[in-house]
Motif scaffolding. Structure first.
Motif, PDB file in Angstrom:
ATOM      1  N   ASN A 151       0.771   4.134  -3.614  1.00  0.00           N
ATOM      2  CA  ASN A 151      -0.463   4.810  -4.028  1.00  0.00           C
ATOM      3  C   ASN A 151      -0.484   6.146  -3.293  1.00  0.00           C
ATOM      4  OD1 ASN A 151      -3.011   5.724  -4.592  1.00  0.00           O
ATOM      5  ND2 ASN A 151      -4.084   4.216  -3.312  1.00  0.00           N
ATOM      6  N   LYS A 192      -2.430   8.596  -3.658  1.00  0.00           N
ATOM      7  CA  LYS A 192      -3.768   9.192  -3.497  1.00  0.00           C
ATOM      8  C   LYS A 192      -3.712  10.676  -3.893  1.00  0.00           C
ATOM      9  CE  LYS A 192      -4.471   5.824   0.086  1.00  0.00           C
ATOM     10  NZ  LYS A 192      -5.340   5.324   1.122  1.00  0.00           N
ATOM     11  N   HIS A 198      -9.956   0.819  -6.558  1.00  0.00           N
ATOM     12  CA  HIS A 198      -9.535   1.044  -5.175  1.00  0.00           C
ATOM     13  C   HIS A 198     -10.776   1.240  -4.310  1.00  0.00           C
ATOM     14  CE1 HIS A 198      -7.769   2.960  -1.657  1.00  0.00           C
ATOM     15  NE2 HIS A 198      -6.628   2.405  -2.029  1.00  0.00           N
ATOM     16  N   GLU A 210      -6.783  -5.666  -0.441  1.00  0.00           N
ATOM     17  CA  GLU A 210      -6.763  -4.565   0.508  1.00  0.00           C
ATOM     18  C   GLU A 210      -8.010  -4.597   1.388  1.00  0.00           C
ATOM     19  OE1 GLU A 210      -4.011  -1.261  -0.901  1.00  0.00           O
ATOM     20  OE2 GLU A 210      -5.987  -0.774  -1.664  1.00  0.00           O
ATOM     21  N   GLY A 226      -5.343   2.882   5.751  1.00  0.00           N
ATOM     22  CA  GLY A 226      -5.203   4.195   6.371  1.00  0.00           C
ATOM     23  C   GLY A 226      -5.595   4.217   7.842  1.00  0.00           C
ATOM     24  N   SER A 245      -2.083  -0.354   5.519  1.00  0.00           N
ATOM     25  CA  SER A 245      -1.193   0.037   6.605  1.00  0.00           C
ATOM     26  C   SER A 245       0.124  -0.735   6.630  1.00  0.00           C
ATOM     27  CB  SER A 245      -1.918  -0.075   7.956  1.00  0.00           C
ATOM     28  OG  SER A 245      -3.030   0.816   7.978  1.00  0.00           O
ATOM     29  N   MET A 246       0.615  -1.119   5.451  1.00  0.00           N
ATOM     30  CA  MET A 246       1.953  -1.715   5.430  1.00  0.00           C
ATOM     31  C   MET A 246       2.956  -0.577   5.626  1.00  0.00           C
ATOM     32  SD  MET A 246       4.061  -4.024   2.664  1.00  0.00           S
ATOM     33  CE  MET A 246       2.837  -5.251   2.286  1.00  0.00           C
ATOM     34  N   LEU A 292       0.828  -2.850  -1.943  1.00  0.00           N
ATOM     35  CA  LEU A 292       0.320  -1.561  -2.412  1.00  0.00           C
ATOM     36  C   LEU A 292       0.323  -0.674  -1.167  1.00  0.00           C
ATOM     37  CD1 LEU A 292      -0.807   0.116  -4.741  1.00  0.00           C
ATOM     38  CD2 LEU A 292      -3.071  -0.764  -4.237  1.00  0.00           C
ATOM     39  N   ILE A 293       1.091   0.390  -1.238  1.00  0.00           N
ATOM     40  CA  ILE A 293       1.413   1.153  -0.034  1.00  0.00           C
ATOM     41  C   ILE A 293       0.835   2.555  -0.143  1.00  0.00           C
ATOM     42  CG2 ILE A 293       3.324   1.742   1.531  1.00  0.00           C
ATOM     43  CD1 ILE A 293       3.504  -1.170   0.553  1.00  0.00           C
ATOM     44  N   GLY A 294       0.005   2.948   0.807  1.00  0.00           N
ATOM     45  CA  GLY A 294      -0.548   4.300   0.818  1.00  0.00           C
ATOM     46  C   GLY A 294       0.347   5.236   1.611  1.00  0.00           C
ATOM     47  N   GLY A 295      -0.021   5.475   2.880  1.00  0.00           N
ATOM     48  CA  GLY A 295       0.666   6.449   3.727  1.00  0.00           C
ATOM     49  C   GLY A 295       2.184   6.343   3.712  1.00  0.00           C
TER      50      GLY A 295
HETATM   51  C1  PEP Z   1      -4.065   2.084  -0.067  1.00  0.00           C
HETATM   52  O1  PEP Z   1      -4.788   3.057  -0.046  1.00  0.00           O
HETATM   53  O2  PEP Z   1      -3.953   1.435  -1.106  1.00  0.00           O
HETATM   54  C2  PEP Z   1      -3.347   1.732   1.161  1.00  0.00           C
HETATM   55  C3  PEP Z   1      -2.874   0.533   1.282  1.00  0.00           C
HETATM   56  O3  PEP Z   1      -3.236   2.729   2.111  1.00  0.00           O
HETATM   57  P1  PEP Z   1      -2.445   2.643   3.519  1.00  0.00           P
HETATM   58  O4  PEP Z   1      -1.134   1.974   3.233  1.00  0.00           O
HETATM   59  O5  PEP Z   1      -2.286   4.065   3.936  1.00  0.00           O
HETATM   60  O6  PEP Z   1      -3.304   1.850   4.435  1.00  0.00           O
END
Ligand code: PEP
Length: 246
Positions: free
Chosen positions: A9, A11, A94, A164, A170, A210-211, A229-232
Motif C-alpha cells: 500500500n 499510500k 483503510h 490492521e 506506520g 509495520s510488517m 498488507l505492507i505500507g512503509g
Molecule cells: C498500511 O497502511 O496498510 C500499513 C500496514 O502501513 P505500515 O506497514 O507502514 O504500518
C-alpha cells in the motif's frame, strides 16, 4: 489451501515516473514468488504502472473506489475507470480513510459491493484502535466492522480481509505474531458465523501494521495469516522483495 498474498500500500507516495522506475526494479526481484503479489498505487500512477506491469506476476491495485458507476462525485474514481487499466485489486476501508476522510462501515459496504459487482478483488481493512484494544473491545469492534462492512455479500471467498490494528500502522509497533494470529483466528470464526464456516476457511486474511523485512518471517509463518498488507516497507524494493520471497 489459501494462497498467501503480499500487497504493498503505497499510500500518497511516488509520482508516476518514480512508480514506473520502482516497478522496473521490483519485477525481477519477485518474479519467482510463491504467493500472489500486488501493489496498490496512487490513482494517478495507475496508467504508468499498468504499462510496466504488463505480463508480470505483480497485480495492480488501487487504494479506493467509489460506489457509483459515474456522476457528480468530485475527486472520486469508479470501478470502470480502474478496470480500463487492468486494475485487479482495490483496498477498501483503510483506517486512514476511516480516520481522515469520514469512511464508515456503511460506505465501506457500498464501495465493497461496487467493487465485487465490477469484478475487482477488494482488500477490506478492519482493525481496532489502541484504546479499543486496551479496554477489551477488540472483538466487538472487529465483529461490527465485519457484520456491517460485509453486509449482503453473497460470496465472501471473493474478497480479501486485511487485519490492521490501527496502533500498529506506520508506528513501528507490530502486533506479536501470536496476537496477530489469534485475532485473525477470531476474524475467521466471525466470518464463519456471519457467512458459513466452510467459506470462512477459504477467505484470505492478511496482517498489516509495520510488517517489514525483519519481522515478516515470523508473522507469515502463523497458520491463520495469509500474507500481508505492507505500507512503509513496500516503498523499498529490497525490503518488499524480501517480504514477498520470505
Ligand atoms: C498500511 O497502511 O496498510 C500499513 C500496514 O502501513 P505500515 O506497514 O507502514 O504500518
Amino acid at each position: 489451501m489459501r494462497r498467501p498474498i503480499i500487497a504493498g500500500n503505497w499510500k500518497m507516495n511516488m509520482t508516476a515516473s518514480e512508480a514506473a522506475a520502482f516497478l522496473e526494479q521490483l519485477k525481477p526481484l519477485v518474479k519467482d514468488a510463491n504467493c500472489d503479489v500486488a501493489v496498490c498505487v496512487p490513482a494517478i500512477d495507475i496508467p504508468a504502472c499498468a504499462e510496466v506491469l504488463k505480463e508480470s506476476n505483480i497485480g495492480l491495485g488501487a487504494q479506493n473506489v467509489h460506489f457509483a458507476e459515474k456522476g457528480a462525485f468530485t475527486g472520486e474514481i469508479s470501478v470502470g475507470m480502474l478496470k480500463e487499466f487492468g486494475v485487479k485489486y482495490v483496498i477498501i476501508g483503510h483506517s486512514e480513510r476511516r480516520q481522515y476522510f469520514g469512511e464508515t462501515d456503511e460506505s465501506v459496504n457500498k464501495r465493497l459491493h461496487a467493487a465485487l459487482n465490477g469484478g475487482l478483488i477488494p482488500i477490506v481493512c478492519v482493525g481496532e484502535s489502541l484504546e479499543e484494544r486496551e479496554t477489551g473491545k477488540t472483538e466487538e469492534v472487529l465483529f461490527r466492522q465485519l457484520k456491517e462492512g460485509l453486509k449482503g455479500v453473497e460470496d465472501v471467498t471473493k474478497l480479501i480481509i486485511a487485519y490492521e490494528p490501527i496502533w500498529a500502522i506506520g508506528t513501528g509497533k507490530t502486533a506479536t505474531a501470536e496476537q496477530a494470529n489469534e485475532t485473525i483466528g477470531f476474524i475467521r470464526k466471525s466470518l464463519g458465523e456471519l457467512f458459513c464456516p466452510h467459506c470462512a476457511q477459504e477467505v484470505r486474511i492478511q496482517y498489516g501494521g509495520s510488517m517489514n523485512a525483519g519481522n515478516c518471517k515470523e508473522l507469515l509463518s502463523q497458520p491463520e495469516i495469509d500474507g500481508g498488507l505492507i505500507g512503509g516497507a513496500s516503498l523499498k524494493t529490497p525490503d518488499f522483495a524480501t517480504i514477498v520471497n520470505s
